[in-house]
Enzyme design. Sequence first.
Site, short mmCIF file in Angstrom:
data_model
loop_
_atom_site.label_atom_id
_atom_site.label_comp_id
_atom_site.label_asym_id
_atom_site.label_seq_id
_atom_site.Cartn_x
_atom_site.Cartn_y
_atom_site.Cartn_z
N CYS A 145 1.30 -1.08 0.05
CA CYS A 145 0.07 -0.20 0.00
C CYS A 145 1.15 1.32 -0.21
O CYS A 145 1.37 1.34 -1.16
CB CYS A 145 -0.91 -0.32 0.77
SG CYS A 145 -2.31 0.94 1.07
N HIS A 169 -3.00 -6.03 1.18
CA HIS A 169 -2.73 -6.17 2.33
C HIS A 169 -2.33 -7.46 2.66
O HIS A 169 -3.55 -7.80 3.68
CB HIS A 169 -3.05 -4.80 3.60
CG HIS A 169 -3.52 -3.77 3.27
ND1 HIS A 169 -2.59 -3.40 3.98
CD2 HIS A 169 -4.06 -3.03 2.12
CE1 HIS A 169 -3.17 -2.05 3.49
NE2 HIS A 169 -4.01 -1.55 2.55
N GLU A 193 -0.33 -8.70 5.20
CA GLU A 193 -0.70 -8.61 6.00
C GLU A 193 -1.67 -8.57 7.50
O GLU A 193 -1.80 -9.13 8.85
CB GLU A 193 0.42 -7.78 7.40
CG GLU A 193 0.09 -5.86 7.30
CD GLU A 193 -0.70 -5.25 5.83
OE1 GLU A 193 -0.58 -6.10 4.83
OE2 GLU A 193 -0.93 -4.08 5.96
#
Lengths: 85, 234
Positions: free
Chosen positions: B88, B205, B207
């Site tokens: 991002c 994302h 994560e």
Amino acid sequence: MRRRFEVVVMLKPGMADPQGRAVEDALPTMGWSGLTNVRVGKHVELTVEADSEDAARALVEQVADRLLSNPVIEDYRILSAEEVR
Amino acid sequence: MSGPRVAVITFPGSLDDRDALRAVRLMGGTPVLVWHRDRDLGGADAVILPGGFSYGDHLRAGAIARFAPVMAAVAEHAERGGPVLGICNGFQILCEAGLLPGALTRNVGLAFVCRRIHVRCETSATVFTSTIAAGEVLPVPVKHGEGRFVADPETLARIEGEGRVVFRYCSPAGHLGGEWNPNGSTNHIAGIANDRGNVVGMMPHPEHAVDPDVGPTGGQPMFESLLQAVPAGV
């Protein structure tokens, strides 16, 4: 010598400009017509301390190239360089 | 903890550094906190530039962060072939820093998008996708206002021709189409790699997608790939 510079940063021609599009789309809803090709950019002003106008301009160009604009998507132009006290 | 050391850099305005550190730990790595003013990566084997709004996204997303003191160490690490993942805002920073080509611009439609989407892996030839088959679809979240990837035609042709598109936005079944592209990104590009495949940037994302208790787990294979690759001396 101190000079005040103005730098205008715009998305390159042909690069989609959603902000300009949003402004343009808002115009008729507010009753205005005959306005097209709205583009939104950035206007940066900065004061430069340098020995000559050429040196000052070279510094501003360097800053505009490396920081103020992203050459992948944007062009810039330096509008003015007025002496300031 | 004894797994490979993965640094996560915190810039002022980073939001997802904690989740990235947590994901590294959950997946068996050793998380290493690195501050943007640090001059080294704390002896880490890999580095993640997390999402967020570094320096308030002032001027352009990532434009200020690329000049942070730690970025020299990131560039050296990348030059040595060390794994670098930009997520991002981290992707935006890698593009601004010239470690990846192209740029991320304002989403078509101007809307900030925050939702679960799907991406299709396009290549296994990166350190972050070595265990993911090309064509595999991963469910992951996106949340960004400036994620529309653009590049000049020559650069785009080179990235496509060299197989450096890592992820494309797609349907849950892996089909491409405008309705599956959350930001108008060119060629539905969600992530790209450098020519050696050790630097990857992506808008979604991974994560946020490693813990089955809180959502989809499409991010797990990327961390598995990384943690497998690092001891092999990639």
